[in-house]
Design an enzyme around this catalytic site. Structure first.
Site, PDB file in Angstrom:
ATOM      1  N   TYR A   2       0.814  -1.209   0.000  1.00 40.51           N
ATOM      2  CA  TYR A   2       0.000   0.000   0.000  1.00 40.51           C
ATOM      3  C   TYR A   2       0.854   1.267   0.000  1.00 40.51           C
ATOM      4  CZ  TYR A   2      -4.579  -2.157   0.794  1.00 40.51           C
ATOM      5  OH  TYR A   2      -5.746  -2.857   0.661  1.00 40.51           O
ATOM      6  N   LYS A  50       3.545 -15.550   2.164  1.00 36.84           N
ATOM      7  CA  LYS A  50       3.760 -16.280   0.907  1.00 36.84           C
ATOM      8  C   LYS A  50       5.269 -16.506   0.806  1.00 36.84           C
ATOM      9  CE  LYS A  50       2.367 -18.012  -3.058  1.00 36.84           C
ATOM     10  NZ  LYS A  50       1.536 -19.229  -3.169  1.00 36.84           N
ATOM     11  N   ASP A 102      -2.509 -18.605   0.268  1.00 41.30           N
ATOM     12  CA  ASP A 102      -3.477 -19.338  -0.561  1.00 41.30           C
ATOM     13  C   ASP A 102      -4.122 -20.473   0.245  1.00 41.30           C
ATOM     14  OD1 ASP A 102      -0.986 -20.556  -0.544  1.00 41.30           O
ATOM     15  OD2 ASP A 102      -0.940 -21.035  -2.681  1.00 41.30           O
ATOM     16  N   ASP A 125      -6.184  -7.367   3.976  1.00 42.82           N
ATOM     17  CA  ASP A 125      -7.318  -6.725   3.309  1.00 42.82           C
ATOM     18  C   ASP A 125      -8.193  -7.793   2.657  1.00 42.82           C
ATOM     19  OD1 ASP A 125      -8.896  -4.635   2.123  1.00 42.82           O
ATOM     20  OD2 ASP A 125      -7.876  -5.068   0.231  1.00 42.82           O
ATOM     21  N   ASP A 169     -12.180  -9.606   4.020  1.00 40.11           N
ATOM     22  CA  ASP A 169     -13.439  -9.694   3.262  1.00 40.11           C
ATOM     23  C   ASP A 169     -13.909 -11.138   3.175  1.00 40.11           C
ATOM     24  OD1 ASP A 169     -13.215  -6.932   2.763  1.00 40.11           O
ATOM     25  OD2 ASP A 169     -14.078  -7.147   0.759  1.00 40.11           O
TER      26      ASP A 169
HETATM   27  C1  IPM Z   1     -10.375  -1.704   3.843  1.00 40.01           C
HETATM   28  C2  IPM Z   1     -10.619  -1.061   2.507  1.00 40.01           C
HETATM   29  C3  IPM Z   1      -9.493  -0.066   2.232  1.00 40.01           C
HETATM   30  C4  IPM Z   1      -8.194  -0.842   2.199  1.00 40.01           C
HETATM   31  C5  IPM Z   1      -9.697   0.775   0.943  1.00 40.01           C
HETATM   32  C6  IPM Z   1     -10.978   1.539   0.961  1.00 40.01           C
HETATM   33  C7  IPM Z   1      -8.526   1.697   0.710  1.00 40.01           C
HETATM   34  O1  IPM Z   1     -10.732  -2.030   1.509  1.00 40.01           O
HETATM   35  O2  IPM Z   1     -10.257  -0.972   4.849  1.00 40.01           O
HETATM   36  O3  IPM Z   1     -10.322  -2.939   3.909  1.00 40.01           O
HETATM   37  O4  IPM Z   1      -7.847  -1.442   1.169  1.00 40.01           O
HETATM   38  O5  IPM Z   1      -7.505  -0.855   3.219  1.00 40.01           O
HETATM   39 MG    MG Z   2     -10.802  -4.023   2.263  1.00 40.13          MG
END
Ligand code: IPM
Ligand code: MG
Length: 369
Positions: A142, A192, A224, A248, A252
């Site tokens: 990032y 990884k 993975d 990140d 999700d």
């Molecule tokens: C998160 C989001 C952010 C990230 C984006 C909005 C920059 O996806 O907080 O998980 O990638 O960190």
């Molecule tokens: Mg995210």
């Protein structure tokens, strides 16, 4: 009886809607437990770009630095997607994390018993899921330089840099071990290392830090394989510690496992205050302004704020219990309905969900039932 200053950054999309509900709940905490929360609001993301030309105006950063904690909604939306990277709403969020030096992002992933039907996984697979992702937040892909678009031999090319120092790895891993020591005492470090040099350093540092925590079991897992294990047997995890980008993505996936990203809160901690709290979900421009967003991720972020920035554990638990109670009573925002089939649920709006939690908290319903 404390007084706390909270910087509110509602941001874009559904951000303002869910922050309104989070504040509603925080005010009830204040009334019920005798604390005072002072709120000050700032601009971030797309709305800040529209108003000032910058996604993180200097006044916003000053506001945050003067606060005990920062509560953020979400940033981004199609309106600002074409802007150069310095003006993208997401850049405002990344700059905020970097400037506040909140290097550790805690993302608890919990399957509520009353919500197992919201998961796409079989109930016997998802039941009992309770893990914590500790995501490194201010390093890696990032932020690494160079990060740019160039032209070479008449072709467009682009580069992002994955770089970590041992200090950056060590501090977040320490924090993860400390948290694991208070939980089920298992750290899964995700990397990884079969391909990436930065992951081989990550693994080395993790092994060194682990020596200071003999009571905590450590395992290494490739990212993975971890992605697969998370849907196969989510209950096997306790604390997962990993670098920024892997964290990140895996968070999700964790949200998908327990049913909805609308549920997940997060806390971003550094060496000194203020810490930053935000729901894991994004700005969801497709449903913004309709009053259907799930405010529970933001409300549960308030619980983390009470716990980590105010040292108010009883208050934090009361908020979490109020949320669990409202879910067990059958109230659902739309995102929490089962992916297939329909049960007996009461579908509520964003503000009704906030009201339900606030009411349960005020009346101390969970303790009385
Ligand atoms: C998160 C989001 C952010 C990230 C984006 C909005 C920059 O996806 O907080 O998980 O990638 O960190
Ligand atoms: Mg995210």
């Amino acid at each position: 009886m404390g007084t706390y200053t909270i910087a509110l950054l509602p941001g874009d999309g559904i951000g303002p809607e869910v922050i309104t509900e989070a504040v509603k709940v925080l005010e009830v905490v204040g009334d019920s437990f005798g604390h005072t929360f002072r709120f000050s609001e700032g601009l971030i993301g797309g709305r800040a770009v529209d108003a000032t030309g910058f996604p993180l105006p200097p006044e916003t950063l000053d506001l945050c630095r003067g606060a005990d904690a920062v509560l953020l909604g979400a940033v981004g939306g199609p309106k600002w997607d074409g802007l150069p990277s310095a003006q993208r709403p997401e850049t405002g969020l990344l700059d905020l994390r970097k400037n506040l030096r909140v290097y550790a992002n805690l993302r608890p992933v919990v399957a509520y018993p009353s919500l197992v039907e919201a998961s796409p996984l079989r109930p016997e697979v998802v039941s009992g899921t309770d893990f914590l992702i500790v995501r490194e937040l201010t390093g890696g892909l990032y932020f690494g330089k160079p990060k740019e678009r160039t032209q070479r031999n008449g072709q467009r090319q682009a580069v992002d840099t994955l770089i970590y120092t041992e200090e950056e790895i060590g501090r977040v891993v320490h924090l993860a071990f400390g948290l694991a020591a208070q939980r089920r005492k298992l750290v899964t470090s995700v990397d990884k290392a079969n391909v990436l040099e930065s992951s081989r350093l990550w693994r080395e540092v993790v092994n060194e830090v682990a020596k200071g925590y003999p009571e905590v079991r450590l395992e290494h897992m490739l990212v993975d394989a971890c992605a697969m294990e998370m849907v196969r047997r989510p209950t096997r995890f306790d604390v997962i510690v990993t670098e920024n980008m892997f964290g990140d993505i895996l968070s999700d996936e964790g949200a998908g496992v327990v049913g909805s990203i609308g549920l997940l809160p997060s806390a971003s901690l550094g060496a000194s205050p203020p810490a930053l709290y935000e729901p894991v979900h994004g700005s969801a421009p497709d449903i913004a302004g309709q009053g259907i967003a799930n405010p529970l991720g933001a409300i549960l972020s308030v619980a983390l704020l009470l716990r980590h920035s105010c040292n108010l554990e009883a208050e934090a638990r009361a908020v979490e219990e109020a949320v669990a109670y409202v879910l067990s009573a059958g109230y659902r925002t739309r995102d929490l309905l089962p992916p297939v089939g329909a049960g007996e649920y009461k579908v509520v709006s964003t503000s009704q969900m906030g009201d339900m939690v606030a009411h349960a908290l005020k009346e101390n319903v969970p303790r009385k039932t």
